[in-house]
Design an enzyme around this catalytic site. Sequence first.
Site, PDB file in Angstrom:
ATOM      1  N   CYS A  41       0.678  -1.209  -0.129  1.00 49.61           N
ATOM      2  CA  CYS A  41      -0.119  -0.040  -0.125  1.00 49.61           C
ATOM      3  C   CYS A  41       0.952   1.253  -0.095  1.00 49.61           C
ATOM      4  O   CYS A  41       1.356   1.831  -1.012  1.00 49.61           O
ATOM      5  CB  CYS A  41      -0.856  -0.029   1.225  1.00 49.61           C
ATOM      6  SG  CYS A  41      -2.322   1.192   1.055  1.00 49.61           S
ATOM      7  N   HIS A  53      -3.534  -5.287   0.368  1.00 52.54           N
ATOM      8  CA  HIS A  53      -3.315  -5.572   1.814  1.00 52.54           C
ATOM      9  C   HIS A  53      -2.955  -7.071   1.819  1.00 52.54           C
ATOM     10  O   HIS A  53      -4.140  -7.707   2.387  1.00 52.54           O
ATOM     11  CB  HIS A  53      -3.769  -4.999   2.808  1.00 52.54           C
ATOM     12  CG  HIS A  53      -3.646  -3.290   3.004  1.00 52.54           C
ATOM     13  ND1 HIS A  53      -2.765  -2.960   4.038  1.00 52.54           N
ATOM     14  CD2 HIS A  53      -4.367  -2.467   2.184  1.00 52.54           C
ATOM     15  CE1 HIS A  53      -2.771  -1.740   4.044  1.00 52.54           C
ATOM     16  NE2 HIS A  53      -3.586  -1.177   3.133  1.00 52.54           N
ATOM     17  N   GLU A  99      -1.632  -8.889   3.837  1.00 53.92           N
ATOM     18  CA  GLU A  99      -1.501  -9.248   5.398  1.00 53.92           C
ATOM     19  C   GLU A  99      -2.948  -9.675   5.703  1.00 53.92           C
ATOM     20  O   GLU A  99      -2.945 -10.021   6.892  1.00 53.92           O
ATOM     21  CB  GLU A  99      -0.745  -8.317   6.190  1.00 53.92           C
ATOM     22  CG  GLU A  99      -1.398  -7.162   6.529  1.00 53.92           C
ATOM     23  CD  GLU A  99      -1.490  -5.886   5.448  1.00 53.92           C
ATOM     24  OE1 GLU A  99      -2.320  -5.164   5.940  1.00 53.92           O
ATOM     25  OE2 GLU A  99      -1.273  -6.264   4.304  1.00 53.92           O
TER      26      GLU A  99
END
Length: 262
Positions: A130, A233, A235
């Site tokens: 990001c 993202h 994660e």
Amino acid sequence: MNASEPAAEPGSTPDARPPVIGLTTYLEQSQTGVWDVRAAFLPQSYFEAVTRAGGIAVLLPPQPVSPVIAARVLDALDGLIITGGKDVDPARYGQDAHPATDEPRPDRDAWEDELLRQALARGLPFLGICRGAQMLNIALGGTLHQHLPDVVGDTRYQAGGGIFNVVDVEVEPESRLHGVLGAQAGPLQVPVYHHQSIDRVADGLVVTARTADGVVQAVEFGSVPFGVAVQWHPEQTAEDIRLFAGLVDAAREYEHDRKAHA
């Protein structure tokens, strides 16, 4: 590594030497218990993905930086992740701030800029997430769209309230990103939370993923063994650590080569 395949525990074999992955952090006013202080922090999902992929996570909070300090830090790392967070100061790419742009965080901007520049110079494997993708583009001379709703007409990329939208991304088939993610039919669905995106792409970067409306969702720096940055993202999808596994694998090779030439 398949998305559903658990990573081996670090150090689980006699020859295992888990690579050390540095992750940049936030530095913000934070409350915990009776304390209300400025603190460095990072959501657990970032470093948990690194450890599940077989790496050792080391957090790198914003701090005074010089070329010597950055070099000393990078000497101890086998890979680097520039994480998400507040908007980069638009003065870094020659623009005045849009009303929706965050208050500048010059300490973090300077810290990550120096780490990135030196990482690129030494061929250190890195992953941008990001803000990390935007920071990479700016460090190399590119620019950003400061507020995507002005470009696409709505808030599809940042719904607000900490809610991640899911969008379809088309990945270039010959890219390293495609190689890491493996073959799949149709677009990749990814979680997004960004109101800015790459505008003018910096020299040295190649766009390797976009959404259907043309918004850049991934770039790569081809002059290093693993130089991938994504606008989404990864994660946030705990069941899919392929990008982190790709970084850790590249970091392991980097560490092995460094030892061999020591």
